[in-house]
Design a protein around this motif. Structure first.
Motif, short mmCIF file in Angstrom:
data_model
loop_
_atom_site.label_atom_id
_atom_site.label_comp_id
_atom_site.label_asym_id
_atom_site.label_seq_id
_atom_site.Cartn_x
_atom_site.Cartn_y
_atom_site.Cartn_z
N VAL A 80 -30.32 -13.90 74.17
CA VAL A 80 -31.58 -13.51 73.55
C VAL A 80 -32.23 -12.44 74.43
O VAL A 80 -32.52 -12.69 75.61
N TYR A 81 -32.44 -11.27 73.88
CA TYR A 81 -33.10 -10.21 74.64
C TYR A 81 -34.51 -10.65 75.04
O TYR A 81 -35.24 -11.25 74.24
N GLU A 82 -34.88 -10.33 76.26
CA GLU A 82 -36.20 -10.72 76.77
C GLU A 82 -37.22 -9.60 76.63
O GLU A 82 -38.41 -9.81 76.91
N GLU A 83 -36.78 -8.41 76.22
CA GLU A 83 -37.71 -7.31 76.02
C GLU A 83 -38.65 -7.62 74.86
O GLU A 83 -38.31 -8.36 73.94
N GLY A 84 -39.84 -7.01 74.92
CA GLY A 84 -40.82 -7.19 73.86
C GLY A 84 -41.87 -8.21 74.22
O GLY A 84 -41.59 -9.18 74.92
N ILE A 89 -43.76 -0.41 60.67
CA ILE A 89 -42.80 -1.49 60.88
C ILE A 89 -41.43 -0.94 61.24
O ILE A 89 -40.79 -1.39 62.20
N SER A 90 -40.97 0.07 60.50
CA SER A 90 -39.66 0.66 60.80
C SER A 90 -39.67 1.35 62.15
O SER A 90 -38.66 1.36 62.87
N GLU A 91 -40.81 1.92 62.53
CA GLU A 91 -40.90 2.58 63.84
C GLU A 91 -40.80 1.58 64.98
O GLU A 91 -40.14 1.84 66.00
N ILE A 92 -41.43 0.40 64.83
CA ILE A 92 -41.34 -0.63 65.87
C ILE A 92 -39.89 -1.07 66.05
O ILE A 92 -39.39 -1.22 67.18
N VAL A 93 -39.20 -1.30 64.94
CA VAL A 93 -37.80 -1.73 65.02
C VAL A 93 -36.94 -0.65 65.67
O VAL A 93 -36.11 -0.94 66.55
N ALA A 94 -37.13 0.60 65.27
CA ALA A 94 -36.35 1.69 65.85
C ALA A 94 -36.62 1.82 67.34
O ALA A 94 -35.69 2.03 68.14
N ASP A 95 -37.89 1.71 67.74
CA ASP A 95 -38.23 1.79 69.17
C ASP A 95 -37.61 0.64 69.95
O ASP A 95 -37.17 0.83 71.10
N TYR A 96 -37.57 -0.53 69.34
CA TYR A 96 -36.99 -1.69 70.02
C TYR A 96 -35.49 -1.50 70.24
O TYR A 96 -34.97 -1.78 71.33
N ILE A 97 -34.80 -1.02 69.22
CA ILE A 97 -33.37 -0.76 69.37
C ILE A 97 -33.13 0.28 70.45
O ILE A 97 -32.21 0.17 71.26
N GLN A 98 -33.97 1.31 70.49
CA GLN A 98 -33.84 2.33 71.53
C GLN A 98 -34.04 1.73 72.92
O GLN A 98 -33.32 2.06 73.86
N THR A 99 -34.98 0.80 73.04
CA THR A 99 -35.25 0.17 74.33
C THR A 99 -34.06 -0.66 74.82
O THR A 99 -33.61 -0.50 75.95
N ILE A 100 -33.55 -1.55 73.95
CA ILE A 100 -32.46 -2.40 74.41
C ILE A 100 -31.16 -1.62 74.60
O ILE A 100 -30.34 -1.95 75.47
N SER A 101 -30.97 -0.56 73.82
CA SER A 101 -29.73 0.22 73.96
C SER A 101 -29.76 1.08 75.21
O SER A 101 -28.70 1.44 75.75
N SER A 102 -30.95 1.42 75.69
CA SER A 102 -31.05 2.22 76.92
C SER A 102 -31.00 1.35 78.18
O SER A 102 -30.59 1.82 79.24
N LYS A 103 -31.42 0.08 78.06
CA LYS A 103 -31.44 -0.82 79.22
C LYS A 103 -30.16 -1.64 79.36
O LYS A 103 -29.83 -2.11 80.46
N HIS A 104 -29.45 -1.85 78.25
CA HIS A 104 -28.27 -2.69 78.25
C HIS A 104 -27.11 -1.94 77.57
O HIS A 104 -27.35 -1.13 76.68
N PRO A 105 -25.87 -2.23 77.95
CA PRO A 105 -24.74 -1.49 77.37
C PRO A 105 -24.23 -2.01 76.04
O PRO A 105 -23.45 -1.33 75.36
N PHE A 106 -24.66 -3.19 75.61
CA PHE A 106 -23.96 -3.91 74.55
C PHE A 106 -24.16 -3.32 73.16
O PHE A 106 -23.24 -3.35 72.33
N TRP A 107 -25.33 -2.82 72.87
CA TRP A 107 -25.56 -2.21 71.56
C TRP A 107 -24.62 -1.02 71.36
O TRP A 107 -23.96 -0.89 70.32
N ASN A 108 -24.55 -0.17 72.35
CA ASN A 108 -23.73 1.03 72.23
C ASN A 108 -22.23 0.71 72.21
O ASN A 108 -21.45 1.41 71.56
#
Length: 334
Positions: free
Chosen positions: A9-13, A78-97
């Motif tokens: 479970v991602y802890e960001e946010g 709403i879509s902007e929050i989701v997009a920003d969140y994906i950008q955050t976890i993909s930049s901090k962690h390798p797994f999304w990419n």
């Protein structure tokens, strides 16, 4: 699955939009799942390297509550929050990419859940999306997405909703009460509203009639889609040991990988709404009794317990996610 499946479970946010959600109301399954998975009693791991899937704990219901201006048609925030969140976890962690999001999971019981994913193409096309609004006409893909039961919880106690009269004392053939939400209900009420003593269809129940009593004294409970395909009436019927009659277009039923809905429910095509009584009267008493017994048997799979129990709703959701993860070929991760 119970021994090997691991969810990170991602802890960001920050709360309330993240790590939070409603545990009551029509959106209760959203908040209850987030609560249970974050509590970590089952499946959760703190070790990213041993995780099979990665859960993104944002609540579309809370986003709508805090970000949407009533009466506005603009859902862009709403879509902007989701997009920003994906950008955050993909930049901090390798797994999304690494997987292009294919081993990532999001869950929403809000009607706008599908819309919230469209701002991130890989979230929409690759990720495991767990939705109450499981509508194939809106891009729901049963090969990778999970249908989530919609449960309207006014209190934390569900036991009072369970049970009903024995089959031989259920004097009402079929029952529905609800507003004119969507074209299917317009057709249903136009055909049957207060016109037949056996098929009891109401837009509003008379004040001297209990909704719960009607459920518990009907053989069949009509479950038409409203504005969206899912309806809490399906689970309400199961709780009341009333055989659900499913009337929808494009709705993927929950847990269809393991539950044979044909054994404990009736599917009526929208074009056959006028034939509901004929269809139900054509079901033999022996077949009805078998279906009603099976409704009682599957009920435990639709109950959100606190604490959670084996084979209940929480575990069924996780099992559905597990099956989709098994069917995926994750890039670079095997």
């Amino acid at each position: 699955m119970e021994r090997v499946f691991k969810i990170y479970v991602y802890e960001e946010g920050e709360m309330p939009i993240f790590h939070n959600g409603p545990c009551g109301s029509i959106y209760s399954t959203e908040g209850n799942f987030i609560y249970e998975i974050e509590k970590g009693s089952f499946y959760r791991t703190k070790n990213q390297e041993e995780a099979h899937v990665f859960f993104m704990p944002f609540s579309v219901v809370v986003m709508v509550q805090y970000l949407y201006e009533d009466g506005s048609k603009d859902r862009g925030a709403i879509s902007e929050i989701v997009a920003d969140y994906i950008q955050t976890i993909s930049s901090k962690h390798p797994f999304w990419n690494l997987s292009l999001g294919a081993d990532h999971v999001m869950l929403s019981c809000h009607d706008w859940g599908p819309y919230s994913t469209k701002s991130v193409p890989n979230l929409f096309t690759n990720s495991i999306r767990v939705f109450c609004n499981a509508n194939t006409s809106e891009g729901f893909n049963p090969l990778k997405d999970v249908s989530l039961p919609e449960i309207n919880l006014n209190t934390g106690d569900t036991k009072s909703l369970f049970g009903g009269s024995p089959p031989e004392k259920r004097s009402i053939l079929a029952f529905f009460a609800g507003g004119l939400h969507g074209h299917i209900r317009h057709l249903l009420l136009g055909q049957w509203k207060e016109k037949d003593p056996d098929v009891r269809v109401y837009e509003k129940l008379p004040l001297d009639i209990s909704y719960e009593w009607m459920l518990k004294n009907s053989k069949f409970c009509l479950c038409p889609s409203g504005y969206e395909v899912a309806s809490p009436r399906v689970v309400e019927a199961i709780y009341a040991e009333c055989v659900p009659v499913l009337i929808s277009d494009g709705y993927v039923l929950p847990f269809g990988d393991v539950l044979n809905w044909k054994k404990f429910s009736v599917v009526v095509a929208v074009e056959d709404i006028g034939n509901i009584k004929k269809i139900l009267m054509g079901i033999s008493e022996a077949k009805y009794l078998k279906m009603q017994r099976r409704v009682k048997q599957v009920r435990r799979h639709f109950v959100m317990n606190g604490p959670t129990k084996r084979f209940d709703l929480f575990h069924m959701i996780v099992h559905s996610i597990w099956l989709r993860r098994l069917n995926m070929r994750i890039l670079n991760r095997g």
